[in-house]
Design an enzyme around this catalytic site. Structure first.
Site, mmCIF file in Angstrom:
data_model
loop_
_atom_site.group_PDB
_atom_site.id
_atom_site.type_symbol
_atom_site.label_atom_id
_atom_site.label_comp_id
_atom_site.label_asym_id
_atom_site.label_seq_id
_atom_site.Cartn_x
_atom_site.Cartn_y
_atom_site.Cartn_z
ATOM 1 N N HIS A 130 0.815 -1.215 0.000
ATOM 2 C CA HIS A 130 0.000 0.000 0.000
ATOM 3 C C HIS A 130 0.857 1.277 0.000
ATOM 4 O O HIS A 130 0.344 2.361 -0.263
ATOM 5 C CB HIS A 130 -0.975 0.006 1.188
ATOM 6 C CG HIS A 130 -0.337 0.248 2.516
ATOM 7 N ND1 HIS A 130 -0.042 -0.757 3.413
ATOM 8 C CD2 HIS A 130 0.054 1.403 3.130
ATOM 9 C CE1 HIS A 130 0.495 -0.238 4.507
ATOM 10 N NE2 HIS A 130 0.556 1.073 4.356
ATOM 11 N N ASP B 43 -0.041 -7.839 1.722
ATOM 12 C CA ASP B 43 0.277 -6.416 1.571
ATOM 13 C C ASP B 43 1.798 -6.192 1.469
ATOM 14 O O ASP B 43 2.354 -5.283 2.083
ATOM 15 C CB ASP B 43 -0.293 -5.607 2.747
ATOM 16 C CG ASP B 43 -0.205 -4.105 2.508
ATOM 17 O OD1 ASP B 43 -0.175 -3.684 1.335
ATOM 18 O OD2 ASP B 43 -0.134 -3.348 3.505
ATOM 19 N N SER C 299 4.882 1.776 7.999
ATOM 20 C CA SER C 299 4.497 0.662 7.140
ATOM 21 C C SER C 299 5.672 0.186 6.295
ATOM 22 O O SER C 299 6.347 0.981 5.644
ATOM 23 C CB SER C 299 3.349 1.087 6.216
ATOM 24 O OG SER C 299 2.193 1.374 6.965
#
Length: 338
Positions: free
Chosen positions: A181, A211, A290
């Site tokens: 993402h 992801d 992230s």
């Protein structure tokens, strides 16, 4: 007529001159003939001459060796014996060191080991494309939002910053793991290494169900160091872990905590994706963390930070974070399982 006197060639011995002594000898020499003869032939050896040192005789060589050995033994015996160290001595030395020296913490050592492998990841999209997709992005709530400093740092011309995240080098040729993402839908990806080197990167692999994205940097530092990955087989709740990344673009930043649980499931706020078998941890993580590594106190990567749980729109940390186990992440890069 008188006749001249005739003289004999031999003369009578002078008084004090031994008979038979050669003519012209010194009358003061009172040595007897036997002593004189002995002197002429060389003095006879005395009874002590046999003990006179003679290097050519073996007995004197051995005597010298024995004398040196005795001196060496006397020196060693007279030297004071060094006291043997005991466990109490070692304990006292360690306690003294701990009380006088400031040692780095476990978290500090782990950070030092992982830091050379952590990179900052920034993705960009073209402004013209973003404008054209405004209506669709607004309808789905998926319009890219800058996570770093305002103003689109590093944007060039028609580009705008669409996301900031973290990555970790897993192969020293510039292979990087991050979250999908962070880079999905981007037109350009830039990575910044620990020494400040900036390089463009391309996506070479994707594991959407976890992801994850695999990047390949166009250039790398000369002293590139890849992270060490560790199996999560022996990971347990309560184990200390460290999350390293660029929260809101600031960093690299480190936050410490523990493993809160294993085998967790997480559903994205939009409800589009559910991930399973995640590591739950409580080290602070925010947007920008992230794709960063979750590491043990040995500085070994056990997971890739991927999400935080926050039911509010604030998108900030409330104490629950999730990471994809490194076994899944490594398989995304085509690495063999542990």
């Amino acid at each position: 007529m008188r006749r001249p006197a005739l003289y004999s060639t031999s003369r009578p011995a002078r008084a004090g001159t031994p008979a038979g002594a050669p003519a012209g000898s010194d009358p003061a020499n009172t040595e007897t003939p036997s002593v004189a003869a002995a002197a002429a032939a060389g003095a006879a050896p005395s009874r002590w001459s046999r003990w006179r040192p003679d290097p050519s005789r073996p007995v004197w060589l051995w005597a010298a060796i024995l004398l040196l050995a005795a001196a060496l033994v006397a020196t060693l015996v007279s030297r004071p014996q060094q006291r043997r160290l005991t466990q109490d001595d070692i304990t006292a030395a360690v306690l003294k060191t701990l009380s006088t020296e400031t040692l780095p913490s476990e978290y500090s050592r782990a950070y030092d080991r992982i830091r050379p492998s952590v990179v900052r990841v920034v993705s960009y999209v073209k402004r013209s494309r973003l404008k054209g997709d405004d209506a669709k992005a607004a309808a789905h709530g998926a319009r890219p939002k800058p996570l770093g400093p305002a103003g689109g740092e590093g944007a060039e011309g028609d580009e705008v910053e669409s996301g900031v995240g973290t990555g970790v080098v897993i192969i020293d040729k510039g292979v990087i793991l991050t979250n999908l993402h962070v880079v999905a839908g981007s037109d350009r990806i830039k990575v910044t290494f620990h020494d400040g080197l900036e390089a463009t990167a391309t996506i070479t692999g994707v594991q959407a169900e976890n992801d994850l994205a695999v990047l390949q940097a166009a250039k790398i530092p000369d002293d590139m160091i890849a992270a060490t990955m560790r199996s999560t087989a022996d990971l347990a709740p309560g184990d200390k872990v460290l999350a390293v990344g660029f929260p809101f673009g600031i960093g690299p930043s480190a936050s410490g905590g523990i493993v809160s649980g294993l085998g967790r499931a997480f559903k994205s706020p939009e409800g589009k994706q559910e991930m399973k078998n995640l590591i739950q941890f409580d080290a602070a993580a925010n947007p920008g963390n992230s794709g960063g590594p979750l590491v043990t106190m040995d500085g070994e990567v056990v997971g890739i930070v991927t999400a935080i749980l926050n039911p509010t729109p604030a998108r900030t940390f409330l104490g629950i974070g999730f990471a994809v186990p490194i076994e899944n992440a490594a398989s995304a890069a085509g690495l063999p399982p542990f």
